[in-house]
Scaffold this motif. Sequence first.
Motif, short mmCIF file in Angstrom:
data_model
loop_
_atom_site.label_atom_id
_atom_site.label_comp_id
_atom_site.label_asym_id
_atom_site.label_seq_id
_atom_site.Cartn_x
_atom_site.Cartn_y
_atom_site.Cartn_z
N THR A 222 -46.71 40.22 12.23
CA THR A 222 -47.60 40.20 11.20
C THR A 222 -48.76 40.85 11.22
N ARG A 255 -48.03 29.13 -3.54
CA ARG A 255 -47.30 30.45 -4.06
C ARG A 255 -46.09 29.75 -4.55
N GLU A 260 -48.21 26.05 0.44
CA GLU A 260 -47.98 26.68 1.41
C GLU A 260 -48.95 26.91 2.55
N PRO A 300 -45.57 38.70 4.80
CA PRO A 300 -44.90 37.17 4.46
C PRO A 300 -46.02 36.03 5.10
N GLU A 301 -46.28 35.14 4.30
CA GLU A 301 -47.06 34.14 4.58
C GLU A 301 -48.63 34.01 4.68
#
Length: 320
Positions: A222, A255, A260, A300-301
């Motif tokens: 990440t 999202r 999330e 992502p995330e």
Amino acid sequence: MIEEIKASELNPEEYISKQVESIGSTVGEGIGINALSGGVDSSAVTLIGHRAMGDKLKTIFIDHGMMREGEPEYVRDVFKNLGVDVQIIDAKAEFYGALKGLTDPEEKREAITRTFYKDVFGKLVRDTGAKHLMQGTILTDVDETVAGIKRQHNILAQVGIDTEQEFGYNVVEPLIHLRKDGVRKLAAALGLPEEIYNRMPFLGPALAGRIIGEVTPEKVATIKQATVIVEEELADSGAFQYMAILHDSRVPGMRDGKREYGQQIEVRCWDSVDARVATPTRIPHEKLERIAERLVNEVPEVVSVTYNITPKPPSTMEAV
Ligand code: XMP
């Protein structure tokens, strides 16, 4: 007390000859080894060391998996063009193993130091027969560690570690009298390309130093992605250093109409001369918005992006 040579007083040619001579008399016919990370400090040491020792200096890139994307190959290619062979050593398993389960910043720094100097280098030194480790410690690294602010990964003798006894080799530090601005001047005089001598500083513990809490391969993936975006977007900022930091706790976000629990990235961008004090760069708001938009869409995330507006002190530049 180590003598300080200010960038404005530095005569690079004179400094280089003095260090080359001193290395020659310290190592004699012995074999030396040095770890090159591609930062300006270790790059300058690599060239000084090769001037002094030629092929008797083995230059290693330790790939702990926590450098920027594509870094090992990039560094090897730059030095190939300068006539220096760099051997890449895969030490990912050792570093991830040592960091597993650790959350305390000083324990993480200590684990990196041990793994680097004792496990990985200890083995390399035994395998190559080297007796001298050359490294690019600068005066600022020493100051902050000795003052108890932060234990920099490369400080050993100054905190009472006898490297000969503990690790089986002697450490040579040709840049110890300089600060970052002095090293840049020296690196240019050594013939390093501008992309190296003007390169933004990047800390030895690498992206592990930009992850708050436990370091895992997933978190490194990440922060690697976030680093590419932040470095691309701030490349023209003229700042001393800029970075992405991954927070430990997740926060609620949304999202596609659903909740999330996502990741938080903190962006830091510093104006500084020598890293001793620093102020956050006044980045245009539109630029910050663009960075946030890219981070939430491309990594992502990620559901939250913040910008640090606290100077050093009391902040430090890195978050770990
Ligand atoms: P801090 O976070 O201490 O950072 O305000 C000051 C400067 O030092 C770099 N830094 C390090 N460099 N090993 C390094 O080689 C380390 O352990 C380390 N910790 C911080 C940081 O990137 C900044 O330029």
